[in-house]
Design an enzyme around this catalytic site. Structure first.
Site, mmCIF file in Angstrom:
data_model
loop_
_atom_site.group_PDB
_atom_site.id
_atom_site.type_symbol
_atom_site.label_atom_id
_atom_site.label_comp_id
_atom_site.label_asym_id
_atom_site.label_seq_id
_atom_site.Cartn_x
_atom_site.Cartn_y
_atom_site.Cartn_z
ATOM 1 N N ASP A 126 0.869 -1.176 0.000
ATOM 2 C CA ASP A 126 0.000 0.000 0.000
ATOM 3 C C ASP A 126 0.909 1.230 0.000
ATOM 4 O OD1 ASP A 126 -2.491 1.499 0.302
ATOM 5 O OD2 ASP A 126 -1.900 1.855 2.368
ATOM 6 N N SER A 127 0.284 2.411 -0.103
ATOM 7 C CA SER A 127 1.067 3.636 -0.016
ATOM 8 C C SER A 127 1.455 3.942 1.436
ATOM 9 C CB SER A 127 0.229 4.800 -0.552
ATOM 10 O OG SER A 127 -0.978 4.883 0.190
ATOM 11 N N CYS A 179 -4.219 -1.917 -2.014
ATOM 12 C CA CYS A 179 -4.347 -0.486 -2.286
ATOM 13 C C CYS A 179 -5.150 -0.363 -3.572
ATOM 14 C CB CYS A 179 -2.956 0.116 -2.469
ATOM 15 S SG CYS A 179 -2.957 1.818 -3.028
ATOM 16 N N GLU A 193 -3.565 8.228 8.500
ATOM 17 C CA GLU A 193 -2.116 8.080 8.718
ATOM 18 C C GLU A 193 -1.712 8.708 10.061
ATOM 19 O OE1 GLU A 193 0.478 6.677 6.793
ATOM 20 O OE2 GLU A 193 -1.046 5.789 5.495
ATOM 21 N N CYS A 224 -10.968 2.571 -0.757
ATOM 22 C CA CYS A 224 -9.596 2.928 -0.388
ATOM 23 C C CYS A 224 -9.324 2.189 0.912
ATOM 24 C CB CYS A 224 -9.479 4.439 -0.186
ATOM 25 S SG CYS A 224 -7.910 4.955 0.552
ATOM 26 N N THR A 225 -8.167 1.536 0.970
ATOM 27 C CA THR A 225 -7.925 0.682 2.140
ATOM 28 C C THR A 225 -7.705 1.466 3.435
ATOM 29 O OG1 THR A 225 -5.617 0.522 1.402
ATOM 30 C CG2 THR A 225 -7.080 -1.329 0.865
ATOM 31 N N HIS A 226 -7.578 2.772 3.321
ATOM 32 C CA HIS A 226 -7.499 3.578 4.548
ATOM 33 C C HIS A 226 -8.877 3.747 5.210
ATOM 34 C CE1 HIS A 226 -3.516 4.746 3.031
ATOM 35 N NE2 HIS A 226 -3.271 5.271 4.219
HETATM 36 N N1 DGL Z 1 -4.889 3.190 0.515
HETATM 37 C C1 DGL Z 1 -4.796 3.532 -0.833
HETATM 38 C C2 DGL Z 1 -5.987 3.082 -1.642
HETATM 39 O O1 DGL Z 1 -6.599 2.093 -1.298
HETATM 40 C C3 DGL Z 1 -4.218 4.857 -1.277
HETATM 41 C C4 DGL Z 1 -4.249 6.048 -0.409
HETATM 42 C C5 DGL Z 1 -3.358 7.139 -0.952
HETATM 43 O O2 DGL Z 1 -2.144 6.959 -0.868
HETATM 44 O O3 DGL Z 1 -3.847 8.144 -1.494
HETATM 45 O O4 DGL Z 1 -6.298 3.651 -2.648
#
Ligand code: DGL
Length: 275
Positions: A12-13, A76, A155, A187-189
């Site tokens: 992931d990022s 991600c 984050e 988005c995984t966040h």
């Molecule tokens: N968690 C990531 C996703 O699922 C990317 C978040 C990001 O770096 O902008 O898209």
């Protein structure tokens, strides 16, 4: 035997993909995870997808060459939008994206055929979800809204509170007006924010976390291909980032609770020194 006991690579990022790691470990307790968070280049969402593709390719190569992973999960959505198809062609080991599983689940449970999608700008503009949903059911309507501020909040370990609620209300208002009955957390966040999001959308809109679906798909794949880890030793996971200074103390505290990973700690391995 050797193949089976190799780890699973995730990327992931930043810390978002840990929500997928959590779901995978919940149903595949014996697997070992090597996680790479590209905190040096976070956020991926607003970046050009060509750049994201370049970073992701480098991480996948590293997971395969340095860690000998047996499969890679792009945990991600932005990375999946940017690179999945190319990576599948370039590497011979199985590579999973996270989008298809989430799209399939949304189609399965939307009665109104009105699906909401939240994600990064990159994921939404790529149309990857929209195309995946329509590949399952052409009649589905998709309403999408990018939520750029969420990644930064997560984050920093900010999962609840008035400021997040206000931001979420703003992002979600149009989707709610459009009478959706499912909302894909694209988005995984975002699963870290699920309690807040649930409160805002109410009971009539079901939240879909694609991580849950990808974990199930991965398990089926490992069973079918006789790749389940059968090592009797407790798995020692590795959580690696490209810039450790970007890991917030508050995230470590809140993240450990949320993920139920008491020993979560990160090490740095910057594989991007030539950029
Ligand atoms: N968690 C990531 C996703 O699922 C990317 C978040 C990001 O770096 O902008 O898209």
């Amino acid at each position: 035997m050797y193949e089976k006991n190799r780890p699973i690579g995730l990327l992931d990022s930043g810390v978002g993909g840990l929500t997928a790691a959590k779901e995978i470990l919940d149903i595949l307790e014996n697997e070992k995870i090597i996680y790479y968070g590209d905190t040096l280049h976070l956020p991926y969402g607003p970046k050009n997808l060509d750049d994201v593709r370049k970073y992701v390719k480098k991480i996948v190569r590293y997971l395969i060459e340095e860690w000998k992973v047996k499969v890679v999960v792009l945990a991600c959505n932005t990375a999946t939008s940017a690179a999945l198809e190319i990576l599948k062609k370039e590497f011979s080991i199985p590579i999973f994206g996270i989008i298809d599983s989430g799209a399939r689940k949304a189609v399965e449970i939307s009665k109104k055929k009105r699906i909401g999608l939240i994600g990064t700008q990159g994921t939404i503009s790529s149309m990857a979800y929209q195309n995946a949903v329509r590949s399952y059911d052409i009649m589905q309507k998709i309403y999408a809204e990018p939520c750029p501020l969420f990644v930064e909040m997560v984050e920093k370990g900010e999962f609840t509170g008035r400021e997040i609620e206000k931001t979420a209300e703003k992002y979600l208002q149009n989707l709610i007006k459009n009478d959706i009955d499912v909302l894909i957390l694209g988005c995984t966040h975002y699963p870290y924010l699920a309690p807040v999001l649930k409160k805002i959308v109410g009971n009539k809109i079901k939240l879909i976390d694609p991580s849950l679906e990808i974990a199930g798909d991965l398990k089926k794949f490992l069973i079918k291909n006789d790749l389940l880890n059968i090592s009797p030793h407790a798995a020692e996971h590795q959580f690696i980032v490209s810039d450790i200074d970007k890991i917030y103390q508050k995230f470590l505290v809140e993240g450990r609770k949320f993920l139920k990973l008491d020993n979560l700690h990160f090490v740095e391995d910057n594989i991007f020194t030539e950029y």
